[in-house]
Motif scaffolding. Structure first.
Motif, PDB file in Angstrom:
ATOM      1  N   LEU A 182       7.665 -19.128  16.546  1.00  0.00           N
ATOM      2  CA  LEU A 182       7.923 -16.658  16.731  1.00  0.00           C
ATOM      3  C   LEU A 182       8.862 -16.407  16.401  1.00  0.00           C
ATOM      4  O   LEU A 182       8.829 -15.732  15.538  1.00  0.00           O
ATOM      5  N   GLU A 183      10.122 -16.721  16.310  1.00  0.00           N
ATOM      6  CA  GLU A 183      11.506 -16.207  15.671  1.00  0.00           C
ATOM      7  C   GLU A 183      10.620 -15.758  13.908  1.00  0.00           C
ATOM      8  O   GLU A 183      11.384 -15.181  13.663  1.00  0.00           O
ATOM      9  N   GLU A 184      10.434 -16.640  13.717  1.00  0.00           N
ATOM     10  CA  GLU A 184       9.800 -17.260  12.360  1.00  0.00           C
ATOM     11  C   GLU A 184       8.530 -16.436  11.917  1.00  0.00           C
ATOM     12  O   GLU A 184       8.843 -15.527  10.737  1.00  0.00           O
ATOM     13  N   ILE A 186       8.553 -13.172  13.629  1.00  0.00           N
ATOM     14  CA  ILE A 186       8.730 -12.177  13.215  1.00  0.00           C
ATOM     15  C   ILE A 186       9.654 -11.780  12.340  1.00  0.00           C
ATOM     16  O   ILE A 186       9.411 -10.776  11.901  1.00  0.00           O
ATOM     17  N   ALA A 187      10.699 -12.900  11.978  1.00  0.00           N
ATOM     18  CA  ALA A 187      11.638 -12.826  10.391  1.00  0.00           C
ATOM     19  C   ALA A 187      10.638 -12.238   9.349  1.00  0.00           C
ATOM     20  O   ALA A 187      10.813 -11.572   8.393  1.00  0.00           O
ATOM     21  N   GLU A 190       9.480  -8.485   9.468  1.00  0.00           N
ATOM     22  CA  GLU A 190      10.717  -7.325   9.892  1.00  0.00           C
ATOM     23  C   GLU A 190      10.434  -7.443   7.919  1.00  0.00           C
ATOM     24  O   GLU A 190      10.754  -6.295   7.666  1.00  0.00           O
TER      25      GLU A 190
END
Length: 207
Positions: A182-184, A186-187, A190
């Motif tokens: 998920l963090e990837e 989101i990045a 962004e």
């Protein structure tokens, strides 16, 4: 105002990207919500759809049972084209009205239309930029099975009823791979949001 389509196949990760875009202040139009609204009992699409498919698609409160209708549409291409022919023009009219309203206000840098069927509905000409969210096929199937409680065969059929993800990526201005953590995702979202804001503020729109 930069007009942006956020699209991608079913269960591709669009909602994660949409949340990021909203956090950056982008104004949203949900084509899927607009489609549901026009199929409500008071909606303009309701009479034609009920007339075509009969009472078996109705819930006890006379609203359209979307699960029952979906089972028909994903198994019958002609039925799917009929519903799209009724619903898509109404959604397009609502999209244009909302875009015009926001442009008239002059307070929005980026206007985003979120829809799984931007290409299938022939709406790409309405936008300055198109963002496609995609993931690897196995991840997409598993997400859809988990989200909607479907068997593998039914999930595969629903994905197969939409345009191939690779074709969507080819036609995109920006593509976001949501296959990983998920963090990837989101990045990546962004980063694309920042690029869209830069374009909007510089006034660099497509012809």
């Amino acid at each position: 105002m930069l007009r942006v389509a956020l699209t991608g196949g079913i269960a591709s990760g669009k909602s994660v990207v949409a949340d990021v875009f909203r956090s950056r202040g982008f104004r949203f139009f949900s084509a899927d919500q607009a489609g549901r609204k026009v199929m409500e009992p008071s909606g303009a699409a309701y009479p034609a759809i009920v007339d075509r498919f009969g009472p078996e698609i109705l819930a006890p409160d006379k609203s359209i049972d979307r699960s029952a209708l979906a089972r028909i549409l994903f198994a019958d291409a002609a039925a799917r084209r009929f519903v799209e022919g009724v619903v898509h023009p109404l959604v397009l009219a609502a999209l244009r009205a909302e875009a015009a309203r926001l442009a008239g206000e002059g307070r929005t840098d980026v206007f985003v239309s979120e829809s799984a069927l931007t290409f299938e509905a022939g709406l790409e000409g309405e936008f300055d930029r198109i963002v496609v969210v995609y993931c690897d096929p196995e991840t997409q199937i598993q997400r859809l099975m988990d989200r909607d409680g479907l068997g593998r065969k039914e999930a595969f059929a629903r994905i197969g009823a939409q345009m191939d993800a690779g074709e969507k990526v080819k036609r995109a201005d920006y593509a976001i791979d949501s296959s990983g953590p998920l963090e990837e995702t989101i990045a990546r979202a962004e980063a694309v949001a920042s690029l869209l804001l830069d374009e909007a503020r510089a006034g660099r729109l497509s012809p």
